[in-house]
Design a protein around this motif. Structure first.
Motif, PDB file in Angstrom:
ATOM      1  N   SER A 248    -133.225  62.768  71.570  1.00 11.24           N
ATOM      2  CA  SER A 248    -134.603  63.310  70.410  1.00 11.24           C
ATOM      3  C   SER A 248    -136.029  64.154  71.724  1.00 11.24           C
ATOM      4  CB  SER A 248    -134.955  61.174  70.478  1.00 11.24           C
ATOM      5  OG  SER A 248    -135.746  60.230  70.933  1.00 11.24           O
ATOM      6  N   GLY A 249    -136.050  63.267  72.228  1.00 13.70           N
ATOM      7  CA  GLY A 249    -136.615  63.858  73.108  1.00 13.70           C
ATOM      8  C   GLY A 249    -135.873  65.255  73.477  1.00 13.70           C
ATOM      9  N   SER A 250    -135.129  66.037  73.879  1.00 13.32           N
ATOM     10  CA  SER A 250    -134.554  67.040  73.794  1.00 13.32           C
ATOM     11  C   SER A 250    -134.780  68.489  72.822  1.00 13.32           C
ATOM     12  CB  SER A 250    -132.892  67.749  74.703  1.00 13.32           C
ATOM     13  OG  SER A 250    -132.971  67.133  75.834  1.00 13.32           O
TER      14      SER A 250
ATOM     15  N   SER B 296    -137.928  57.811  74.391  1.00 16.51           N
ATOM     16  CA  SER B 296    -136.867  56.761  75.213  1.00 16.51           C
ATOM     17  C   SER B 296    -136.174  55.709  75.429  1.00 16.51           C
ATOM     18  CB  SER B 296    -138.221  55.643  76.718  1.00 16.51           C
ATOM     19  OG  SER B 296    -139.364  54.975  75.402  1.00 16.51           O
ATOM     20  N   GLY B 297    -135.824  55.782  73.993  1.00 22.43           N
ATOM     21  CA  GLY B 297    -134.822  55.167  73.534  1.00 22.43           C
ATOM     22  C   GLY B 297    -134.744  53.705  73.742  1.00 22.43           C
ATOM     23  N   PHE B 298    -133.534  52.912  74.471  1.00 19.97           N
ATOM     24  CA  PHE B 298    -133.318  51.620  74.481  1.00 19.97           C
ATOM     25  C   PHE B 298    -134.219  50.964  75.773  1.00 19.97           C
ATOM     26  CE2 PHE B 298    -129.287  52.264  72.317  1.00 19.97           C
ATOM     27  CZ  PHE B 298    -129.625  51.087  71.242  1.00 19.97           C
TER      28      PHE B 298
ATOM     29  N   GLY C 239    -138.356  60.657  78.376  1.00 20.68           N
ATOM     30  CA  GLY C 239    -136.915  60.261  77.813  1.00 20.68           C
ATOM     31  C   GLY C 239    -135.997  62.384  77.088  1.00 20.68           C
ATOM     32  N   ALA C 240    -135.037  62.044  78.248  1.00 19.88           N
ATOM     33  CA  ALA C 240    -134.511  63.463  77.985  1.00 19.88           C
ATOM     34  C   ALA C 240    -133.219  63.122  77.152  1.00 19.88           C
ATOM     35  CB  ALA C 240    -133.680  64.048  78.949  1.00 19.88           C
ATOM     36  N   GLY C 241    -133.248  62.033  76.327  1.00 17.69           N
ATOM     37  CA  GLY C 241    -131.953  61.923  75.365  1.00 17.69           C
ATOM     38  C   GLY C 241    -132.081  62.667  74.323  1.00 17.69           C
TER      39      GLY C 241
ATOM     40  N   PHE D 201    -124.130  58.111  81.505  1.00 12.82           N
ATOM     41  CA  PHE D 201    -123.505  57.681  80.155  1.00 12.82           C
ATOM     42  C   PHE D 201    -124.211  57.406  79.142  1.00 12.82           C
ATOM     43  CE2 PHE D 201    -121.983  54.155  78.065  1.00 12.82           C
ATOM     44  CZ  PHE D 201    -120.540  54.583  77.010  1.00 12.82           C
ATOM     45  N   SER D 202    -124.164  56.828  77.813  1.00 16.75           N
ATOM     46  CA  SER D 202    -124.914  57.004  77.171  1.00 16.75           C
ATOM     47  C   SER D 202    -124.008  56.279  75.718  1.00 16.75           C
ATOM     48  CB  SER D 202    -125.831  58.051  76.299  1.00 16.75           C
ATOM     49  OG  SER D 202    -126.311  57.582  75.571  1.00 16.75           O
ATOM     50  N   ILE D 203    -124.464  55.495  75.189  1.00 17.78           N
ATOM     51  CA  ILE D 203    -124.026  55.220  74.075  1.00 17.78           C
ATOM     52  C   ILE D 203    -123.821  55.988  72.506  1.00 17.78           C
ATOM     53  CG2 ILE D 203    -124.681  52.909  72.735  1.00 17.78           C
ATOM     54  CD1 ILE D 203    -121.034  53.416  72.848  1.00 17.78           C
TER      55      ILE D 203
ATOM     56  N   GLU E 242    -121.448  57.956  69.900  1.00 15.98           N
ATOM     57  CA  GLU E 242    -120.820  59.102  70.213  1.00 15.98           C
ATOM     58  C   GLU E 242    -120.008  59.769  68.871  1.00 15.98           C
ATOM     59  OE1 GLU E 242    -118.465  56.318  72.067  1.00 15.98           O
ATOM     60  OE2 GLU E 242    -118.845  57.073  73.907  1.00 15.98           O
ATOM     61  N   SER E 243    -120.428  59.331  67.654  1.00 21.90           N
ATOM     62  CA  SER E 243    -119.864  60.809  66.563  1.00 21.90           C
ATOM     63  C   SER E 243    -121.492  60.907  66.415  1.00 21.90           C
ATOM     64  CB  SER E 243    -118.735  59.589  65.824  1.00 21.90           C
ATOM     65  OG  SER E 243    -118.851  59.461  64.632  1.00 21.90           O
ATOM     66  N   LEU E 244    -121.861  62.092  65.782  1.00 20.26           N
ATOM     67  CA  LEU E 244    -122.814  62.713  65.623  1.00 20.26           C
ATOM     68  C   LEU E 244    -122.429  62.946  64.081  1.00 20.26           C
ATOM     69  CD1 LEU E 244    -123.175  65.470  67.572  1.00 20.26           C
ATOM     70  CD2 LEU E 244    -124.063  63.563  67.804  1.00 20.26           C
TER      71      LEU E 244
HETATM   72  P1  FAD Z   1    -131.619  57.588  74.194  1.00 16.73           P
HETATM   73  O1  FAD Z   1    -130.528  58.143  73.545  1.00 16.73           O
HETATM   74  O2  FAD Z   1    -131.398  55.719  74.761  1.00 16.73           O
HETATM   75  O3  FAD Z   1    -131.822  58.637  75.657  1.00 16.73           O
HETATM   76  C1  FAD Z   1    -133.389  57.555  75.667  1.00 16.73           C
HETATM   77  C2  FAD Z   1    -133.483  58.579  77.351  1.00 16.73           C
HETATM   78  O4  FAD Z   1    -135.290  57.710  77.864  1.00 16.73           O
HETATM   79  C3  FAD Z   1    -132.722  58.481  78.020  1.00 16.73           C
HETATM   80  O5  FAD Z   1    -131.716  59.063  79.066  1.00 16.73           O
HETATM   81  C4  FAD Z   1    -133.239  56.767  79.415  1.00 16.73           C
HETATM   82  O6  FAD Z   1    -133.056  56.472  80.569  1.00 16.73           O
HETATM   83  C5  FAD Z   1    -135.024  57.409  79.619  1.00 16.73           C
HETATM   84  N1  FAD Z   1    -135.925  56.596  79.655  1.00 16.73           N
HETATM   85  C6  FAD Z   1    -135.958  55.407  79.385  1.00 16.73           C
HETATM   86  N2  FAD Z   1    -137.060  54.804  79.671  1.00 16.73           N
HETATM   87  C7  FAD Z   1    -137.865  56.112  80.350  1.00 16.73           C
HETATM   88  C8  FAD Z   1    -138.686  55.569  81.465  1.00 16.73           C
HETATM   89  N3  FAD Z   1    -139.576  54.598  81.741  1.00 16.73           N
HETATM   90  N4  FAD Z   1    -139.419  57.007  82.011  1.00 16.73           N
HETATM   91  C9  FAD Z   1    -138.601  58.122  81.821  1.00 16.73           C
HETATM   92  N5  FAD Z   1    -137.221  58.218  81.023  1.00 16.73           N
HETATM   93  C10 FAD Z   1    -137.244  56.607  80.162  1.00 16.73           C
HETATM   94  N6  FAD Z   1    -125.075  57.102  66.824  1.00 16.73           N
HETATM   95  C11 FAD Z   1    -124.985  58.065  66.922  1.00 16.73           C
HETATM   96  O7  FAD Z   1    -125.298  59.058  66.451  1.00 16.73           O
HETATM   97  N7  FAD Z   1    -123.592  57.663  66.197  1.00 16.73           N
HETATM   98  C12 FAD Z   1    -122.581  56.690  66.598  1.00 16.73           C
HETATM   99  O8  FAD Z   1    -121.163  57.060  66.622  1.00 16.73           O
HETATM  100  C13 FAD Z   1    -123.364  55.600  67.837  1.00 16.73           C
HETATM  101  N8  FAD Z   1    -122.798  54.310  68.310  1.00 16.73           N
HETATM  102  C14 FAD Z   1    -123.684  53.837  68.564  1.00 16.73           C
HETATM  103  C15 FAD Z   1    -122.899  52.290  69.258  1.00 16.73           C
HETATM  104  C16 FAD Z   1    -123.237  51.507  69.239  1.00 16.73           C
HETATM  105  C17 FAD Z   1    -123.105  50.232  69.728  1.00 16.73           C
HETATM  106  C18 FAD Z   1    -125.082  51.843  69.524  1.00 16.73           C
HETATM  107  C19 FAD Z   1    -125.899  50.511  70.566  1.00 16.73           C
HETATM  108  C20 FAD Z   1    -125.312  52.503  69.488  1.00 16.73           C
HETATM  109  C21 FAD Z   1    -125.181  53.818  68.701  1.00 16.73           C
HETATM  110  N9  FAD Z   1    -125.766  55.028  67.976  1.00 16.73           N
HETATM  111  C22 FAD Z   1    -124.672  56.137  67.952  1.00 16.73           C
HETATM  112  C23 FAD Z   1    -126.714  55.020  68.256  1.00 16.73           C
HETATM  113  C24 FAD Z   1    -127.554  56.107  69.711  1.00 16.73           C
HETATM  114  O9  FAD Z   1    -127.134  55.469  70.435  1.00 16.73           O
HETATM  115  C25 FAD Z   1    -128.787  56.236  70.143  1.00 16.73           C
HETATM  116  O10 FAD Z   1    -129.612  55.915  68.046  1.00 16.73           O
HETATM  117  C26 FAD Z   1    -129.608  57.480  70.294  1.00 16.73           C
HETATM  118  O11 FAD Z   1    -128.481  57.590  71.271  1.00 16.73           O
HETATM  119  C27 FAD Z   1    -131.323  57.079  70.473  1.00 16.73           C
HETATM  120  O12 FAD Z   1    -131.626  58.380  71.073  1.00 16.73           O
HETATM  121  P2  FAD Z   1    -132.412  58.694  71.936  1.00 16.73           P
HETATM  122  O13 FAD Z   1    -133.149  60.210  71.375  1.00 16.73           O
HETATM  123  O14 FAD Z   1    -133.637  58.322  70.331  1.00 16.73           O
HETATM  124  O15 FAD Z   1    -132.613  57.701  73.250  1.00 16.73           O
END
Ligand code: FAD
Length: 409
Positions: free
Chosen positions: A16-18, A162-164, A12-14, A42-44, A46-48
């Protein structure tokens, strides 16, 4: 099947990954990032929070973010009926960044991923991880790229970012239910057409529903005259509203006179989306040759915009542990990774629980709050939930409980 070898493989390149990739590249590690989607996507979220800037800086990606032209953010404002209060994050108890950005995540995540690639990580879009094996001396996974051919990757260490998608929690049966009630969100982007001067665009605006203490709206302005608009509530509440997601969101926004007044000229040009049951937890944040970052581990609640901050904090902590492990040290992943990460998450949890019960809302709207206490609260809202110098971090449950009683009196 083809087998590749690398030092660290990241799912995952969200954020945390990057960010993990950037820090590991600065350590000189060989890094492979496998991302299921094509960016921008798109990802939700947006406010850091200002605390996240420390880890973006640590990853060597600060300039990429600063030059991307995102909306400057210096605080948070809260509205409940005719009450208004705001916090300027530069006026806070903890040391460190007091400002940050409000970001379109499609662009932000792409900026960070390309920064990781610029720093030497191998980045593959449209490569989904399908299975993992962590039973051997080193972790191994199977992925599939756009050509449809599966291949294996062996690494010295595996980071699940991989986030959600929650790849490892699902595949290794690590999931445990969150103890929060099931909440959901409806959200969209609008061209807001808010007249200049009526709205501080450098702050997220959190509006509490006039009748329901557990229902709240976010308005996150961007730098291009648009804003992210969403509502969060218990599932049962959201289910009362029928129609398309856009019709439901419009109907709920219409229930709050101040928010609907603010957005009276807004152009609703993007279909709204819905997400439910996003709160998640795991039995363990680490195991044999792997660790879970960000949302792949625990996700609490969006109310204090803490998600990305927790995600990049986890990246920083894990990358430090990997550096020590690769240097031949014995790392206690529970003591050196999980416990410190959860410390801050638990601070946020205390405030989130109090928010939904109404106590923390009474605290922030109280007219006579002491400036010193407000600075301590401001630090937590700015993401400094790991700063034990702050009494509301060191002893958050008790301190907040006392304050709630004072403010309710
Ligand atoms: P993600 O950003 O989810 O990145 C995970 C990546 O892994 C994705 O690009 C996905 O495509 C990839 N991936 C998934 N499965 C696989 C696979 N099998 N193989 C390869 N790649 C894969 N946080 C804030 O800081 N500010 C806010 O205002 C905020 N508002 C929010 C509002 C809502 C309604 C919700 C639900 C969450 C909100 N969040 C907010 C939380 C925020 O969305 C997450 O905490 C954040 O995106 C987590 O980052 P991450 O890097 O862990 O995962």
């Amino acid at each position: 099947m083809k087998i590749e070898k690398t030092e660290v493989v990241i799912i995952g390149a969200g954020p945390s990954g990057s960010v993990a990739a950037g820090i590991l590249r600065k350590q000189g590690r060989q890094v492979l990032i496998l991302e299921r989607e094509e960016f921008p996507r798109f990802s939700i979220g947006e406010s850091l929070l200002p605390q996240s800037m420390q880890y973006i800086e640590e990853a060597g990606m600060l300039r990429d973010v600063v030059e991307a032209g995102f909306q400057y953010k210096n605080g948070a404002s809260f509205v409940r009926g005719d009450k208004y209060t705001d916090f300027d994050f530069r006026e806070k108890f903890s040391q460190g960044w007091g400002t940050t950005y409000q970001v379109q995540r499609a662009h932000f995540d792409h900026v960070l991923a390309l920064a990781a690639e610029r720093m030497g990580a191998t980045l593959r879009f449209r490569h989904a991880v399908e299975s993992v094996d962590v039973s051997g001396p080193t972790p191994e996974l199977t992925a599939r790229g756009p050509d449809g051919e599966p291949y294996r990757v062996q690494a010295r260490f595996l980071l699940d970012a991989s986030g959600f998608g929650r790849v490892l929690p699902r595949l290794l049966s690590l999931e445990t239910p969150s103890n929060f009630p099931v909440r959901g969100a409806l959200f969209t982007h609008v061209e807001d057409r808010v007249a200049p001067g009526t709205f501080d665009r450098s702050k997220i605006r959190i509006t509490v529903h006039p009748q329901h203490v557990h229902v709240w709206y976010w308005t996150i302005p961007f730098s291009n005259g648009r804003c992210s608009l969403g509502v969060v509530a218990r599932r049962e509440y959201l289910e009362q509203f029928k129609g398309t997601e856009t019709e439901r969101l419009k109907a709920i926004v219409a229930e709050d006179p101040s928010l609907s007044g603010l957005l009276k000229d807004a152009v609703w040009d993007t279909p709204a989306r819905a997400i439910t049951g996003y709160a998640a937890n795991v039995k363990s944040l680490w195991g044999n040759g792997f660790a879970l970052l960000g949302n792949a581990g625990e996700f609490l609640d969006p109310v204090f915009s803490s998600g990305v901050t927790i995600a990049v904090k986890s990246a920083s902590l894990a990358a430090k542990c990997i550096a020590r492990e690769f240097a031949g040290e014995k790392v206690d992943w529970e003591a050196d990774y999980a416990v410190p990460l959860k410390g801050g998450v638990d601070t946020f949890r205390t405030f989130v629980e109090s928010w939904y019960q109404g106590g923390f809302q009474d605290v922030i709207f109280h007219p006579n709050a002491s400036p010193e206490v407000r600075k301590m609260i401001s630090a937590i809202l700015a993401g400094y939930a790991w700063d034990k110098e702050n009494p509301f971090v060191a002893d958050s449950k008790r301190r907040l409980g006392v304050l709630e009683k004072l403010c309710a009196a």
